[in-house]
Design an enzyme around this catalytic site. Structure first.
Site, PDB file in Angstrom:
ATOM      1  N   HIS A 188       0.821  -1.219   0.000  1.00  0.00           N
ATOM      2  CA  HIS A 188       0.000   0.000   0.000  1.00  0.00           C
ATOM      3  C   HIS A 188       0.844   1.253   0.000  1.00  0.00           C
ATOM      4  O   HIS A 188       0.420   2.308  -0.467  1.00  0.00           O
ATOM      5  CB  HIS A 188      -0.973  -0.024   1.182  1.00  0.00           C
ATOM      6  N   ARG A 295     -10.608   4.464  -1.277  1.00  0.00           N
ATOM      7  CA  ARG A 295     -10.151   3.547  -0.224  1.00  0.00           C
ATOM      8  C   ARG A 295     -10.477   4.189   1.127  1.00  0.00           C
ATOM      9  O   ARG A 295      -9.642   4.860   1.725  1.00  0.00           O
ATOM     10  CB  ARG A 295      -8.638   3.311  -0.322  1.00  0.00           C
ATOM     11  N   ARG A 331     -15.365   2.306  -1.249  1.00  0.00           N
ATOM     12  CA  ARG A 331     -15.148   0.949  -0.746  1.00  0.00           C
ATOM     13  C   ARG A 331     -15.194   1.006   0.771  1.00  0.00           C
ATOM     14  O   ARG A 331     -14.532   1.847   1.382  1.00  0.00           O
ATOM     15  CB  ARG A 331     -13.792   0.422  -1.191  1.00  0.00           C
ATOM     16  N   GLU A 429     -11.556 -10.157  -5.342  1.00  0.00           N
ATOM     17  CA  GLU A 429     -10.150 -10.184  -4.920  1.00  0.00           C
ATOM     18  C   GLU A 429      -9.706 -11.573  -4.505  1.00  0.00           C
ATOM     19  O   GLU A 429      -8.548 -11.766  -4.154  1.00  0.00           O
ATOM     20  CB  GLU A 429      -9.960  -9.259  -3.704  1.00  0.00           C
ATOM     21  N   ASN A 452      -4.614  -6.610  -7.229  1.00  0.00           N
ATOM     22  CA  ASN A 452      -3.473  -6.703  -6.305  1.00  0.00           C
ATOM     23  C   ASN A 452      -3.648  -7.912  -5.390  1.00  0.00           C
ATOM     24  O   ASN A 452      -2.772  -8.753  -5.262  1.00  0.00           O
ATOM     25  CB  ASN A 452      -3.338  -5.441  -5.448  1.00  0.00           C
ATOM     26  N   ASP A 453      -4.827  -7.967  -4.757  1.00  0.00           N
ATOM     27  CA  ASP A 453      -5.075  -9.110  -3.879  1.00  0.00           C
ATOM     28  C   ASP A 453      -5.383 -10.368  -4.679  1.00  0.00           C
ATOM     29  O   ASP A 453      -4.990 -11.461  -4.284  1.00  0.00           O
ATOM     30  CB  ASP A 453      -6.221  -8.789  -2.905  1.00  0.00           C
ATOM     31  N   ARG A 463       1.933 -10.164  -1.169  1.00  0.00           N
ATOM     32  CA  ARG A 463       2.259  -8.952  -1.931  1.00  0.00           C
ATOM     33  C   ARG A 463       3.194  -8.028  -1.162  1.00  0.00           C
ATOM     34  O   ARG A 463       3.771  -7.104  -1.722  1.00  0.00           O
ATOM     35  CB  ARG A 463       0.978  -8.213  -2.363  1.00  0.00           C
ATOM     36  N   CYS A 500      -9.948  -2.252 -10.515  1.00  0.00           N
ATOM     37  CA  CYS A 500      -9.428  -1.122  -9.746  1.00  0.00           C
ATOM     38  C   CYS A 500      -8.064  -1.429  -9.140  1.00  0.00           C
ATOM     39  O   CYS A 500      -7.484  -0.602  -8.458  1.00  0.00           O
ATOM     40  CB  CYS A 500     -10.411  -0.673  -8.668  1.00  0.00           C
TER      41      CYS A 500
HETATM   42  C1  PEP Z   1      -6.708  -4.761  -4.873  1.00  0.00           C
HETATM   43  O1  PEP Z   1      -6.538  -5.661  -4.038  1.00  0.00           O
HETATM   44  O2  PEP Z   1      -6.424  -4.864  -6.089  1.00  0.00           O
HETATM   45  C2  PEP Z   1      -7.268  -3.458  -4.433  1.00  0.00           C
HETATM   46  C3  PEP Z   1      -7.607  -2.519  -5.288  1.00  0.00           C
HETATM   47  O3  PEP Z   1      -7.376  -3.263  -3.095  1.00  0.00           O
HETATM   48  P1  PEP Z   1      -6.106  -2.865  -2.176  1.00  0.00           P
HETATM   49  O4  PEP Z   1      -4.922  -2.693  -3.060  1.00  0.00           O
HETATM   50  O5  PEP Z   1      -6.470  -1.646  -1.436  1.00  0.00           O
HETATM   51  O6  PEP Z   1      -5.998  -4.085  -1.304  1.00  0.00           O
HETATM   52 MG    MG Z   2      -7.404  -5.442  -2.059  1.00  0.00          MG
END
Ligand code: PEP
Ligand code: MG
Length: 538
Positions: A188, A295, A331, A429, A452-453, A463, A500
């Protein structure tokens, strides 16, 4: 001149002085050979220094932010004299002949653990204050100054690592870029760098020596380099690169006000991701079609108490009003894993990424969840809002969420508070959500794929772990097939589908996503126009 390499997590160039941000080592050997009198004197001197620091912080915050926030420092100053705390330190020093550092660290751990178990929410939140004053005392015992990262001039920050809470507290006006020795490209903190649109390197092989502090340097986010004490040739090179970048930005500016439509007429929504309302001017400047991911947890980070319904309402309302009719997707709270807040009790877990986080917290602490939903629904009267939920794995979760929303709306109606019906979506996710996306699609209006997740859980790669960056392949065929599957299942039930996660901004995949039928891409503001340019030329 010395060049150091790191992994670039956001492009761009910055030139300025380095500011070394070193966190103090906080573990102390017990020992029992210390002179109690001397240690008590050291403790008293540290207390005085901490008191003076807190007074000046109080005055500074009073002038810049206001009385309520400044009060925290006033209260912390009073806590320095707390009898239980000081007695505990005194007794340990006198009875066990330990160092003042050990005694303070012991008292800090003991009392913060005690407070965090208390029923009363206000008292529980004080555990964070105890940790704070303990850290301050420890730094004063070492003769240290402020523990806050104070920037006197615009600087490039060099740190071992930065947590999301530390990053969010940085003054964006003064941070030219940052370089960390740890940290992964998908953390993050890296995402925040992209949202702040500042160059940043992680996993950089750079010594954290005192000599680095205040050195002139160039941070090259294109090549992934920090150049300390750059020579004339490098500075010239940088000037040229800046000019080149400026020209590209100018070309992109021509896409402001244009629709994001391919040459054969496919309209794609290009939305922006934001952390809080301070990111909204960048969204407007880059002419995003909406906000695809607010977020909301960033409203909760870097503070000692949970934001109230009113505070949240004002932030969501501001987003709705600023976007003036364009959609803003909020979110709900996604804390846990790397995003930790002191006032939500998160036990130490073996696997925090697979632990108590996101919707699991909301569906456990229903009061917290209802408060957030009330704030969102109240703000819905002021613009075009939508809501989505993170880390969904089952149809039952959505059914429970919808039931709670119905209760919240019924309460608001009873109270005569105006709200609108808003689109309900979920983040995709987890592989579980992908595999049952046909069922989930029957329950919601849209899907937003959090790549990402999704990549983390599909590839079984943390990650946050920088050692695994080279295995973290977000172009992995498994991830791409999942995206295709989600789009197809979503469309079959009339859901629109967006991305996203960071992959949405990967311009090498824009064509692929459009071929798959993606409806929306939500990216950091700085990527909106470059992606619109690509879409318009496809
Ligand atoms: C993701 O997981 O792709 C996402 C957008 O949420 P975050 O990166 O805040 O976990
Ligand atoms: Mg996420």
């Amino acid at each position: 001149m010395i060049k150091y390499a790191g992994k670039s997590v956001n492009q761009g160039i910055a030139a300025g002085r380095i500011k070394l941000y070193r966190k103090e080592e906080q573990s102390f050997k017990r020992g029992s050979e210390y002179d109690p009198e001397q240690e008590l004197d050291r403790y008293e001197a540290a207390k005085q220094m901490a008191g003076t620091q807190l007074q000046s912080l109080y005055l500074k915050t009073l002038g810049s932010v206001g009385k309520e926030s400044a009060g925290i420092f006033e209260m912390q100053e009073a806590m320095l004299d707390d009898l239980d705390y000081t007695d505990s330190v005194h007794n340990k020093i006198v009875d066990e002949k330990v160092s003042a550092d050990y005694a303070v660290s012991y008292a800090g751990e003991y009392f913060s653990a005690l407070f965090s178990e208390l029923e009363d929410e206000y008292m529980r939140a004080r555990a964070a204050d105890i940790r704070d004053i303990t850290e301050r005392l420890l730094s004063c015992l070492k003769g240290g100054g402020e523990k806050e990262l104070e920037l006197e001039e615009p600087s490039i920050i060099l740190a071992e690592d930065l947590t999301p809470s530390e990053t969010i507290q940085l003054d964006p006006e003064k941070v030219l870029g940052f370089v960390t020795r740890k940290g992964s490209a998908n953390s993050h903190t890296a995402i925040l760098a992209r949202m702040m649109d500042i160059p940043a390197l992680v996993n950089a092989d750079i010594p954290m020596t005192d000599e680095m502090d205040r050195q002139e340097a160039v941070l090259d986010g294109f090549r992934g380099e920090l150049i300390v004490d750059p020579d004339e040739a490098i500075l010239d090179d940088i000037k040229k690169m800046k000019l080149e970048k400026g020209r590209e930005i100018e070309i992109d500016q021509a896409y402001i006000g244009r629709e994001s439509v391919t040459k054969d007429g496919r309209r794609i929504c290009i939305y922006a991701n934001i952390g809080d309302v301070t990111d909204l001017p960048a969204v407007i400047m880059n002419d995003a079609d909406g906000v695809g991911l607010f977020r909301s947890e960033f409203l909760f980070l870097g503070r000692d108490t949970c934001p109230t319904e009113e505070e949240q309402f004002l932030a969501y309302k501001q987003a709705a009003e600023t976007m003036a009719g364009k959609k803003t997707i909020i979110r709900t709270l996604d804390v846990g894993a790397d995003k930790r807040v002191p006032y939500i009790k998160l036990d130490k877990e073996e696997n925090p990424a697979m632990g108590f986080r996101a919707i699991r917290i909301s569906l456990t602490d229903l009061e917290l969840f209802r408060t957030q939903l009330r704030a969102i629904y109240r703000a819905s009267a002021f613009g075009h809002l939508a809501v989505m939920y993170p880390m969904i794995i089952s149809v039952q979760e959505i059914e429970q969420i919808i039931e709670i929303c119905e209760e919240v709306k019924a309460d608001l109606a009873k109270e005569g508070i105006v709200f609108r019906e808003i689109e309900q979506g979920i983040m995709i996710e987890t592989p579980a959500a992908v595999m049952i996306s046909d069922e989930l699609a029957k329950k919601v209006d849209f899907f937003s794929i959090g790549t990402n997740d999704l990549t983390q859980y599909t590839l079984a790669i943390d990650r946050q772990n920088e050692k695994l960056d080279r295995f973290y392949d977000s172009h992995h065929p498994a991830v791409l097939r999942m995206i295709r599957m989600v789009i197809e299942n979503g469309h079959r039930e009339g859901c629109w589908v967006g991305i996203c996660g960071e992959l949405g901004a990967d311009t090498t995949l824009t064509q692929t996503f459009i071929d798959m039928g993606i409806d929306e891409l939500s990216v950091s503001s700085a990527f909106v126009l470059p992606i619109r340019r690509i879409v318009c030329n496809l």
